[in-house]
Design an enzyme around this catalytic site. Structure first.
Site, PDB file in Angstrom:
ATOM      1  N   ARG A  78     -14.050 -31.462 -15.016  1.00 23.16           N
ATOM      2  CA  ARG A  78     -15.153 -31.667 -14.078  1.00 23.16           C
ATOM      3  C   ARG A  78     -16.052 -30.441 -14.164  1.00 23.16           C
ATOM      4  O   ARG A  78     -15.614 -29.315 -13.912  1.00 23.16           O
ATOM      5  CB  ARG A  78     -14.629 -31.877 -12.659  1.00 23.16           C
ATOM      6  CG  ARG A  78     -15.715 -32.162 -11.607  1.00 23.16           C
ATOM      7  CD  ARG A  78     -15.054 -32.538 -10.290  1.00 23.16           C
ATOM      8  NE  ARG A  78     -16.005 -32.835  -9.223  1.00 23.16           N
ATOM      9  CZ  ARG A  78     -16.274 -32.026  -8.202  1.00 23.16           C
ATOM     10  NH1 ARG A  78     -15.670 -30.831  -8.119  1.00 23.16           N
ATOM     11  NH2 ARG A  78     -17.127 -32.363  -7.265  1.00 23.16           N
ATOM     12  N   ASN A 155     -21.517 -32.825  -5.135  1.00 25.17           N
ATOM     13  CA  ASN A 155     -20.297 -32.235  -4.611  1.00 25.17           C
ATOM     14  C   ASN A 155     -20.332 -32.151  -3.079  1.00 25.17           C
ATOM     15  O   ASN A 155     -21.330 -31.720  -2.489  1.00 25.17           O
ATOM     16  CB  ASN A 155     -20.125 -30.827  -5.179  1.00 25.17           C
ATOM     17  CG  ASN A 155     -18.829 -30.174  -4.738  1.00 25.17           C
ATOM     18  OD1 ASN A 155     -17.750 -30.582  -5.139  1.00 25.17           O
ATOM     19  ND2 ASN A 155     -18.930 -29.155  -3.887  1.00 25.17           N
ATOM     20  N   GLU A 156     -19.259 -32.596  -2.430  1.00 21.59           N
ATOM     21  CA  GLU A 156     -19.057 -32.453  -0.987  1.00 21.59           C
ATOM     22  C   GLU A 156     -20.377 -32.581  -0.222  1.00 21.59           C
ATOM     23  O   GLU A 156     -20.849 -31.630   0.416  1.00 21.59           O
ATOM     24  CB  GLU A 156     -18.392 -31.105  -0.709  1.00 21.59           C
ATOM     25  CG  GLU A 156     -17.062 -30.963  -1.448  1.00 21.59           C
ATOM     26  CD  GLU A 156     -16.359 -29.636  -1.220  1.00 21.59           C
ATOM     27  OE1 GLU A 156     -16.917 -28.776  -0.498  1.00 21.59           O
ATOM     28  OE2 GLU A 156     -15.252 -29.448  -1.754  1.00 21.59           O
ATOM     29  N   HIS A 222     -11.250 -34.299  -1.710  1.00 26.65           N
ATOM     30  CA  HIS A 222     -10.864 -32.935  -2.039  1.00 26.65           C
ATOM     31  C   HIS A 222      -9.762 -32.510  -1.079  1.00 26.65           C
ATOM     32  O   HIS A 222      -9.933 -32.586   0.141  1.00 26.65           O
ATOM     33  CB  HIS A 222     -12.066 -32.001  -1.953  1.00 26.65           C
ATOM     34  CG  HIS A 222     -13.105 -32.287  -2.989  1.00 26.65           C
ATOM     35  ND1 HIS A 222     -14.257 -31.532  -3.127  1.00 26.65           N
ATOM     36  CD2 HIS A 222     -13.164 -33.232  -3.957  1.00 26.65           C
ATOM     37  CE1 HIS A 222     -14.981 -32.010  -4.131  1.00 26.65           C
ATOM     38  NE2 HIS A 222     -14.341 -33.059  -4.638  1.00 26.65           N
ATOM     39  N   TYR A 224      -7.495 -29.795   0.438  1.00 28.53           N
ATOM     40  CA  TYR A 224      -7.179 -28.405   0.747  1.00 28.53           C
ATOM     41  C   TYR A 224      -6.395 -28.379   2.058  1.00 28.53           C
ATOM     42  O   TYR A 224      -5.402 -29.094   2.196  1.00 28.53           O
ATOM     43  CB  TYR A 224      -8.459 -27.561   0.792  1.00 28.53           C
ATOM     44  CG  TYR A 224      -9.123 -27.434  -0.574  1.00 28.53           C
ATOM     45  CD1 TYR A 224      -8.649 -26.517  -1.516  1.00 28.53           C
ATOM     46  CD2 TYR A 224     -10.209 -28.233  -0.918  1.00 28.53           C
ATOM     47  CE1 TYR A 224      -9.248 -26.392  -2.765  1.00 28.53           C
ATOM     48  CE2 TYR A 224     -10.810 -28.121  -2.168  1.00 28.53           C
ATOM     49  CZ  TYR A 224     -10.324 -27.196  -3.088  1.00 28.53           C
ATOM     50  OH  TYR A 224     -10.912 -27.086  -4.323  1.00 28.53           O
ATOM     51  N   GLU A 251     -10.789 -32.404  -6.286  1.00 29.12           N
ATOM     52  CA  GLU A 251     -10.446 -30.986  -6.204  1.00 29.12           C
ATOM     53  C   GLU A 251      -9.178 -30.850  -5.380  1.00 29.12           C
ATOM     54  O   GLU A 251      -8.958 -31.618  -4.437  1.00 29.12           O
ATOM     55  CB  GLU A 251     -11.535 -30.154  -5.511  1.00 29.12           C
ATOM     56  CG  GLU A 251     -12.814 -29.954  -6.264  1.00 29.12           C
ATOM     57  CD  GLU A 251     -13.764 -29.026  -5.503  1.00 29.12           C
ATOM     58  OE1 GLU A 251     -13.289 -28.258  -4.635  1.00 29.12           O
ATOM     59  OE2 GLU A 251     -14.976 -29.078  -5.772  1.00 29.12           O
ATOM     60  N   TRP A 280      -8.833 -27.385  -8.914  1.00 32.67           N
ATOM     61  CA  TRP A 280      -9.841 -26.325  -8.782  1.00 32.67           C
ATOM     62  C   TRP A 280      -9.124 -24.980  -8.933  1.00 32.67           C
ATOM     63  O   TRP A 280      -8.176 -24.710  -8.215  1.00 32.67           O
ATOM     64  CB  TRP A 280     -10.518 -26.393  -7.409  1.00 32.67           C
ATOM     65  CG  TRP A 280     -11.640 -25.401  -7.324  1.00 32.67           C
ATOM     66  CD1 TRP A 280     -11.554 -24.069  -7.029  1.00 32.67           C
ATOM     67  CD2 TRP A 280     -13.016 -25.667  -7.589  1.00 32.67           C
ATOM     68  NE1 TRP A 280     -12.781 -23.477  -7.098  1.00 32.67           N
ATOM     69  CE2 TRP A 280     -13.706 -24.444  -7.441  1.00 32.67           C
ATOM     70  CE3 TRP A 280     -13.746 -26.805  -7.953  1.00 32.67           C
ATOM     71  CZ2 TRP A 280     -15.083 -24.324  -7.616  1.00 32.67           C
ATOM     72  CZ3 TRP A 280     -15.111 -26.693  -8.122  1.00 32.67           C
ATOM     73  CH2 TRP A 280     -15.771 -25.464  -7.958  1.00 32.67           C
TER      74      TRP A 280
END
Length: 459
Positions: A78, A155-156, A222, A224, A251, A280
């Site tokens: 990516r 992105n985001e 993503h 996290y 990610e 990531w």
């Protein structure tokens, strides 16, 4: 990378209704596309993303990273790009070169505009509309690359403010790309800094999918600090699976300032259910998240602990990545990704006779190069028991042209110069008569890469 905020609202997981399940209409297959909720290639072979993120827009001189990422077994990368709103614009010639680097290194290229990160909360962020403008301006270098490129619009695209507009803004951007003639698989990121703790993407995914005339979207979460338990991971991904909607982890990391994600559960669940992911990130992180670098200073020979985990650990890239068949003339690979538990044995192949014919009651072994790039290749060996059951096996061969094995999975592989020996691991040594198992490896070559002659013996 980017800043993420507190996500205590993740406890709402049990309170929100699931995604509505609807039957997905068929569409014409052009390059990479979604079929029955899964990403597949033009020939219908499932393709499961197993790769990493690379911050190209901030480190444009690090072009060797593409080959280095491939050398560790990844099948996708990516690539961070900028439309010029926040960072230096990656122009058409640069993007064309990125695509050529992906193709030269036999990687699927996921291209994303990073300027949209945290829109609504981050004052410098760009809109999804501006990201769509950027992709449309690149039409000349993107058209015809549908077999190799996934367009990740932005992105985001929302932070923790204004995320209620995610569905309408995402739908508009997708429809603009389709109206401009783009037939690529399109990836769309979740709001809330990519982590969707408000479940905005999850609960609106069906309507966004239905609004795409091509029905060729991949939803990207993503993972996290929001995803710090196995239950949260399986609940979120499982609802997309139940709805028949394609989902990928665009990610994730092993740690973060907003919490400690459960990377082991992410890796095991995605492997079990054939869900793609992109870790990531390769190198160059700053702002307090340097621990997310996979290699030190872009040095492929200096893996960090996170890089070791992602590339070489259980359920990591070397165990689960399979190269896209578009790089082998469209021929599907001989096996699929190995399961998380002891793999079941299968009937012996009816094609490709073994390179050796050992005595009855022992075993045979066949060798295949399933992917090759400059200086490196991915090999696979199929071991088949003879007329009697085996409780263990050993395969040996000698490379004739200086090749070597760098890493392997599903076998213990040792080398002494050109001589290589591979023995079973705990879960694939017992084979009934006529039953088979496989192991794989990443190797190096130069000049030529001929197939060696193999011998197989019982242990």
């Amino acid at each position: 990378m980017k800043t993420r905020l507190s996500v205590a609202a993740a406890t709402l997981l049990a309170l929100v209704t699931s995604v509505v399940v609807l039957v997905q209409p068929a569409h014409a297959a052009v390059g990479l596309h979604v079929s029955d909720g899964r990403l597949v290639e033009a020939n219908g072979t499932p393709f499961v993303l197993r790769g990493v993120n690379h911050a190209h827009t901030w480190y444009p001189s690090q072009t060797s990273s593409f080959a280095n990422i491939k050398s560790l077994g990844a099948n996708a990368v990516r690539v961070v790009l900028s439309n010029g709103h926040r960072w230096t614009r990656n122009d058409a010639s640069d993007v064309a070169n990125v695509i050529s680097l992906c193709k030269a290194n036999r990687l699927i290229c996921v291209l994303e505009v990073h300027d949209t990160t945290g829109y609504g909360e981050e004052g410098a962020a760009a809109t999804l509309a501006s990201a769509a403008d950027y992709w449309i301006s690149l039409a000349s270098v993107l058209r015809g690359q549908e077999n190799y490129v996934i367009i990740n619009i932005g992105n985001e695209p929302f932070g923790n403010s204004g995320y209620q507009n995610w569905a309408s803004h995402t739908t508009s951007a997708v429809q603009r790309l389709r109206a401009a003639g783009f037939e690529h698989a399109i990836m769309v990121d979740a709001p809330n800094w990519g982590q969707d703790w408000t479940f905005t993407m999850r609960d609106n995914a069906q309507s966004v999918w239905n609004a795409d005339p091509a029905r060729n979207l991949i939803f990207s979460i993503h993972m996290y600090g929001v995803f710090d338990t196995a239950a949260e991971i399986s609940d979120y991904l499982g609802r997309f699976r139940s709805a028949g909607l394609p989902i990928a982890v665009g990610e994730f990391g092993h740690d973060h300032s907003d919490g400690n994600p459960d990377e082991d559960s992410i890796l095991s669940y995605t492997r079990q259910h054939g869900i793609g992911w992109l870790g990531w990130s390769w190198s160059g992180n700053s702002g307090g998240v340097e621990y997310l670098d996979m290699v030190n200073n872009f040095n492929v020979n200096s893996l960090t602990s996170w890089g070791q985990r992602l590339f070489n650990g259980t359920n990591g890239i070397r165990e689960t990545a399979r190269e896209a068949t578009v790089y082998s003339g469209g021929t599907p690979p001989p096996t699929t990704a190995p399961p998380t538990t002891a793999p079941p044995t299968t009937a012996p192949p009816t094609t490709a006779p073994p390179t050796t014919q050992p005595p009855a009651g022992a075993c045979t072994a066949t060798y295949a190069v399933v992917g090759q790039w400059q200086g490196g290749f991915q090999g696979e060996v199929r071991v088949t028991a003879g007329g009697s059951a085996l409780s263990g096996w050993r395969v040996s061969w000698t490379f004739a042209s200086g090749q070597s094995v760098n890493q392997a999975w599903n076998a213990t592989v040792t080398g002494n110069g050109a001589s290589v020996s591979a023995t079973n691991v705990s879960y694939n040594g017992n084979l009934g008569a006529g039953q088979s198992t496989t192991f794989g490896f990443i190797g190096s070559w130069s000049g030529s890469n001929p197939v060696p002659t193999l011998s197989c013996a019982a242990r």
